[in-house]
Design a protein around this motif. Structure first.
Motif, PDB file in Angstrom:
ATOM      1  N   UNK A   1     -43.002  -8.412  72.815  1.00 31.03           N
ATOM      2  CA  UNK A   1     -42.855  -9.618  73.643  1.00 31.03           C
ATOM      3  C   UNK A   1     -41.555  -9.610  74.449  1.00 31.03           C
ATOM      4  N   UNK A   2     -40.689  -8.651  74.170  1.00 31.64           N
ATOM      5  CA  UNK A   2     -39.407  -8.556  74.871  1.00 31.64           C
ATOM      6  C   UNK A   2     -38.635  -7.368  74.341  1.00 31.64           C
ATOM      7  N   UNK A   3     -37.318  -7.394  74.503  1.00 35.34           N
ATOM      8  CA  UNK A   3     -36.496  -6.242  74.142  1.00 35.34           C
ATOM      9  C   UNK A   3     -35.611  -6.457  72.921  1.00 35.34           C
ATOM     10  N   UNK A   4     -35.582  -7.674  72.367  1.00 32.35           N
ATOM     11  CA  UNK A   4     -34.578  -7.983  71.356  1.00 32.35           C
ATOM     12  C   UNK A   4     -35.199  -8.595  70.104  1.00 32.35           C
TER      13      UNK A   4
ATOM     14  N   UNK B   1     -45.556 -14.648  79.922  1.00 37.49           N
ATOM     15  CA  UNK B   1     -46.445 -14.352  81.043  1.00 37.49           C
ATOM     16  C   UNK B   1     -46.166 -12.968  81.623  1.00 37.49           C
ATOM     17  N   UNK B   2     -44.884 -12.604  81.740  1.00 35.97           N
ATOM     18  CA  UNK B   2     -44.549 -11.317  82.347  1.00 35.97           C
ATOM     19  C   UNK B   2     -45.013 -10.146  81.470  1.00 35.97           C
ATOM     20  N   UNK B   3     -45.057 -10.360  80.152  1.00 33.57           N
ATOM     21  CA  UNK B   3     -45.539  -9.315  79.247  1.00 33.57           C
ATOM     22  C   UNK B   3     -47.059  -9.184  79.360  1.00 33.57           C
ATOM     23  N   UNK B   4     -47.745 -10.306  79.471  1.00 33.32           N
ATOM     24  CA  UNK B   4     -49.198 -10.266  79.678  1.00 33.32           C
ATOM     25  C   UNK B   4     -49.524  -9.569  80.995  1.00 33.32           C
ATOM     26  N   UNK B   5     -48.739  -9.861  82.020  1.00 32.56           N
ATOM     27  CA  UNK B   5     -48.961  -9.244  83.327  1.00 32.56           C
ATOM     28  C   UNK B   5     -48.747  -7.729  83.253  1.00 32.56           C
ATOM     29  N   UNK B   6     -47.769  -7.305  82.459  1.00 35.85           N
ATOM     30  CA  UNK B   6     -47.450  -5.885  82.346  1.00 35.85           C
ATOM     31  C   UNK B   6     -48.460  -5.138  81.470  1.00 35.85           C
ATOM     32  N   UNK B   7     -48.791  -5.712  80.320  1.00 38.27           N
ATOM     33  CA  UNK B   7     -49.611  -5.006  79.321  1.00 38.27           C
ATOM     34  C   UNK B   7     -51.084  -5.385  79.344  1.00 38.27           C
ATOM     35  N   UNK B   8     -51.387  -6.548  79.921  1.00 39.92           N
ATOM     36  CA  UNK B   8     -52.757  -7.041  79.890  1.00 39.92           C
ATOM     37  C   UNK B   8     -53.118  -7.735  78.596  1.00 39.92           C
ATOM     38  N   UNK B   9     -52.178  -7.838  77.663  1.00 38.71           N
ATOM     39  CA  UNK B   9     -52.444  -8.466  76.361  1.00 38.71           C
ATOM     40  C   UNK B   9     -52.175  -9.960  76.451  1.00 38.71           C
ATOM     41  N   UNK B  10     -53.174 -10.760  76.109  1.00 37.54           N
ATOM     42  CA  UNK B  10     -53.057 -12.216  76.160  1.00 37.54           C
ATOM     43  C   UNK B  10     -52.974 -12.790  74.750  1.00 37.54           C
TER      44      UNK B  10
ATOM     45  N   UNK C   1     -48.274  15.917  86.430  1.00 42.09           N
ATOM     46  CA  UNK C   1     -49.594  15.520  86.958  1.00 42.09           C
ATOM     47  C   UNK C   1     -50.507  14.983  85.855  1.00 42.09           C
ATOM     48  N   UNK C   2     -49.942  14.140  85.001  1.00 46.08           N
ATOM     49  CA  UNK C   2     -50.708  13.522  83.916  1.00 46.08           C
ATOM     50  C   UNK C   2     -51.110  12.115  84.341  1.00 46.08           C
ATOM     51  N   UNK C   3     -52.386  11.853  84.302  1.00 46.30           N
ATOM     52  CA  UNK C   3     -52.890  10.531  84.671  1.00 46.30           C
ATOM     53  C   UNK C   3     -52.988   9.661  83.425  1.00 46.30           C
ATOM     54  N   UNK C   4     -52.376   8.490  83.474  1.00 44.34           N
ATOM     55  CA  UNK C   4     -52.450   7.532  82.365  1.00 44.34           C
ATOM     56  C   UNK C   4     -53.372   6.397  82.772  1.00 44.34           C
ATOM     57  N   UNK C   5     -54.547   6.359  82.161  1.00 43.77           N
ATOM     58  CA  UNK C   5     -55.559   5.382  82.549  1.00 43.77           C
ATOM     59  C   UNK C   5     -55.134   3.956  82.236  1.00 43.77           C
ATOM     60  N   UNK C   6     -54.432   3.765  81.131  1.00 46.99           N
ATOM     61  CA  UNK C   6     -54.032   2.409  80.715  1.00 46.99           C
ATOM     62  C   UNK C   6     -52.522   2.372  80.491  1.00 46.99           C
ATOM     63  N   UNK C   7     -51.778   2.483  81.579  1.00 43.21           N
ATOM     64  CA  UNK C   7     -50.312   2.476  81.499  1.00 43.21           C
ATOM     65  C   UNK C   7     -49.838   1.124  80.986  1.00 43.21           C
ATOM     66  N   UNK C   8     -48.774   1.166  80.179  1.00 45.48           N
ATOM     67  CA  UNK C   8     -48.177  -0.018  79.557  1.00 45.48           C
ATOM     68  C   UNK C   8     -49.107  -0.665  78.524  1.00 45.48           C
ATOM     69  N   UNK C   9     -50.001   0.148  77.967  1.00 41.08           N
ATOM     70  CA  UNK C   9     -50.715  -0.256  76.752  1.00 41.08           C
ATOM     71  C   UNK C   9     -50.348   0.787  75.698  1.00 41.08           C
ATOM     72  N   UNK C  10     -50.227   0.362  74.451  1.00 40.14           N
ATOM     73  CA  UNK C  10     -49.772   1.283  73.419  1.00 40.14           C
ATOM     74  C   UNK C  10     -50.694   2.490  73.291  1.00 40.14           C
TER      75      UNK C  10
END
Length: 246
Positions: free
Chosen positions: A72-75, A111-120, A201-210
């Protein structure tokens, strides 16, 4: 039924050791379960410490666990929590087993984490708490070396939880992919995972998901193992030695 029997046996054992009965009146089965889980976690981590691989084992024979979390954040010390964990057990750059779980935090997902990861918040509504999932993660990571990009972030969160809950920490060896790339290409060559993925040249289909990031990092790790061998780095000892010179 098994937990109830274990609880009764535990109480009987304490009584046989001379603990006054009145001191056990406030101990619930839930408390026993917490004690049981704490003991299990400590045993897992001690086992990982005892079974550390010999430094002269070939990198091809080392179980490397590619690990990533979403948070949810960095700390964590300020209340941020893990909301997803993924790990891939690899041998010589090939996935042997895969672990993934969403985690229900004790706070709303920004909200910014949901926007980045898609996790709601709805996504994690029925997910386990980290306290419920931690033993599965530790059992999965048993007897291997952890690897990741900016892995310090992930380890800080896991260790913060382990320390606050059980006064223990991970005992695994670990390597930072970014440091290995800088050893091979120079300082500042690949400041982000995106930079490294683009270079190879590695394609990440779901970037910013674990799970998506772990699969991409596993492919990256395969390339790095090849380059390490080409540079005469063939064992854990060789890798530690090379990194110490950077």
């Amino acid at each position: 039924m098994y937990e109830q029997r274990g609880f009764r046996q535990w109480v009987s054992r304490l009584l046989s050791l001379g603990l006054p009965k009145e001191q056990l009146l406030g101990v619930s089965e839930n408390k026993y379960s917490a004690f049981h889980q704490e003991a299990w976690i400590r045993n897992l981590l001690k086992e990982a410490q005892r079974n550390r691989l010999h430094l002269h084992v070939s990198l091809e024979e080392v179980p490397f666990f590619i690990l990533d979390t979403e948070t949810t954040g960095f700390y964590p010390q300020l209340g941020d929590e893990i909301i997803a964990i993924a790990a891939a057990k690899t041998m010589n750059g090939t996935i042997q087993n895969f672990y993934f779980s969403l985690i229900k935090p004790g706070r709303m997902i920004p909200h910014e984490i949901t926007k980045l990861t898609g996790i709601t918040d709805k996504d994690v509504e029925s997910a386990p708490r980290l306290a419920e999932e931690i033993t599965k993660l530790l059992a999965f990571l048993e007897n291997g070396v952890i690897v990741g990009y900016h892995i310090g972030h992930d380890l800080v969160f896991i260790n913060h939880f382990l320390w606050t809950q059980y006064r223990t920490k991970l005992t695994h060896r670990y390597f930072e992919m970014k440091s290995i790339l800088e050893m091979l290409y120079g300082k500042g060559a690949f400041p982000t995972l995106d930079d490294a993925l683009h270079y190879y040249s590695i394609y990440c289909e779901k970037r910013h998901t674990a799970d998506g990031d772990v699969r991409a990092m596993t492919e990256l790790w395969g390339y790095l193992l090849q380059e390490l061998r080409q540079n005469g780095i063939e064992t854990l000892h060789d890798l530690y030695s090379a990194l110490s010179l950077c």
